[in-house]
Every structure is written in C-alpha cells, then in structure tokens.
Write a protein that holds these residues in place. Structure first.
Motif, short mmCIF file in Angstrom:
data_model
loop_
_atom_site.label_atom_id
_atom_site.label_comp_id
_atom_site.label_asym_id
_atom_site.label_seq_id
_atom_site.Cartn_x
_atom_site.Cartn_y
_atom_site.Cartn_z
N GLU A 65 0.80 -1.12 0.06
CA GLU A 65 -0.13 0.07 0.01
C GLU A 65 0.85 1.33 0.14
O GLU A 65 0.60 2.11 -0.62
N ARG A 69 1.48 3.62 -3.30
CA ARG A 69 1.01 5.15 -3.03
C ARG A 69 2.14 6.07 -3.36
O ARG A 69 1.81 7.23 -3.84
N PHE A 73 0.09 5.49 -7.44
CA PHE A 73 -0.68 4.29 -7.90
C PHE A 73 -1.73 4.34 -6.97
O PHE A 73 -1.56 4.17 -5.69
N GLU A 74 -2.89 4.34 -7.54
CA GLU A 74 -4.12 4.23 -6.60
C GLU A 74 -4.63 2.91 -6.80
O GLU A 74 -4.90 2.24 -7.69
N ARG A 75 -5.40 2.63 -5.42
CA ARG A 75 -6.15 1.18 -5.38
C ARG A 75 -7.25 1.31 -6.20
O ARG A 75 -7.81 2.32 -6.50
N THR A 76 -7.76 0.03 -6.87
CA THR A 76 -8.96 0.03 -7.81
C THR A 76 -9.63 -1.24 -7.62
O THR A 76 -8.95 -2.27 -7.05
N ASP A 83 -2.73 -4.53 -14.50
CA ASP A 83 -2.62 -3.93 -13.00
C ASP A 83 -1.94 -4.97 -12.15
O ASP A 83 -1.74 -6.19 -12.63
N ARG A 120 -6.16 -6.68 -2.63
CA ARG A 120 -6.28 -5.69 -3.03
C ARG A 120 -5.50 -5.47 -4.55
O ARG A 120 -4.80 -6.28 -4.87
N TRP A 122 -4.09 -2.43 -7.64
CA TRP A 122 -3.57 -0.88 -8.00
C TRP A 122 -3.74 -0.84 -9.45
O TRP A 122 -3.18 -1.61 -10.14
N GLY A 127 -1.07 5.10 -14.53
CA GLY A 127 -0.37 5.38 -13.38
C GLY A 127 1.03 6.30 -13.57
O GLY A 127 1.09 6.32 -14.89
#
Length: 127
Positions: A65, A69, A73-76, A83, A120, A122, A127
């Motif tokens: 995480e 971050r 890169f953001e979580r999706t 990805d 999870r 990303w 990105g």
C-alpha cells in the motif's frame, strides 16, 4: 504481457529479482517507467532480507500500500490487464500481475496463475 511472462519463466527464481514482489515491480517499471520498490528504497537479495522489510512495514499489505501510493498508483476495484495486486495463494499473500485470464506470480515453488479476485489491486494503466 506474453513476452514479459516468457522472460520471467526463462529465468531462475531469485530473491530481489524473480520473487512475487520483484516481478510485479519489474512489470510496473516496464509499463510505466516507475518502480515502486526503488522509490520506496526496498532492496533485498535474500528471503530473510525480504521478510525483514515486510515485517518492518507492518506486513505485506501495508508495505505494498505504501510503496504503490508513494509511486503514485491508486487502489482499484475494477482491475484491468496489466494492473498489479495482492492475491491469496496457499494462505500467503503474493504480489501478482493481472493477465486478463488470472493473476500471474511466482514464488520459490514456481510460477502460478491465480484465478481468484485480488485482496487489493492497484491500477497501473494510467499510473
């Protein structure tokens, strides 16, 4: 993607080069020019070093995480081919790359394609 996977499979398993986190990092760097591992200063060459970094970060989920971050890169929840994400394999979290058919990864036991949803993920496409 196929060329990347073929390259990974042609190389022997090596901590810091062909373990699950390193494979995902190599894919992200090749695809986007950003290396979450380098940006986060995560460098290891042995299993003990890798586990020490994971422990110090508060676990695999927390480590990834923070690294993703920091790299921007953001979580999706809506994953796409290319990805990266954390998948559960044999009760262990592994970083993997979405191939469209499943999540490709590798550990010391060999290559794997996990067909379950990631714990999870990303997005790396934008990105």
């Amino acid at each position: 993607m196929q060329d990347f996977i073929s390259q990974i499979l042609s190389e022997p398993f090596e901590w810091g080069r062909n373990d699950c986190c390193s494979i995902a990092d190599r894919w992200v760097e090749q695809s986007t020019g950003k290396s979450p591992a380098k940006i986060s200063n995560y460098h290891y060459t042995t299993e003990d070093e890798a586990r020490a970094i994971i422990r110090a970060a508060g676990g695999m989920g927390s480590m990834m995480e923070a690294a993703m971050r920091l790299a921007g890169f953001e979580r999706t929840r809506h994953t796409a081919t290319g990805d990266v994400g954390l998948v559960l394999k044999d009760r262990e979290l592994c970083m993997a790359v979405s191939t469209g058919l499943g999540w490709f990864s590798r550990n010391e036991k060999g290559a794997m394609l996990v067909r379950k949803q990631p714990v999870r993920a990303w997005g790396t496409i934008n990105g």
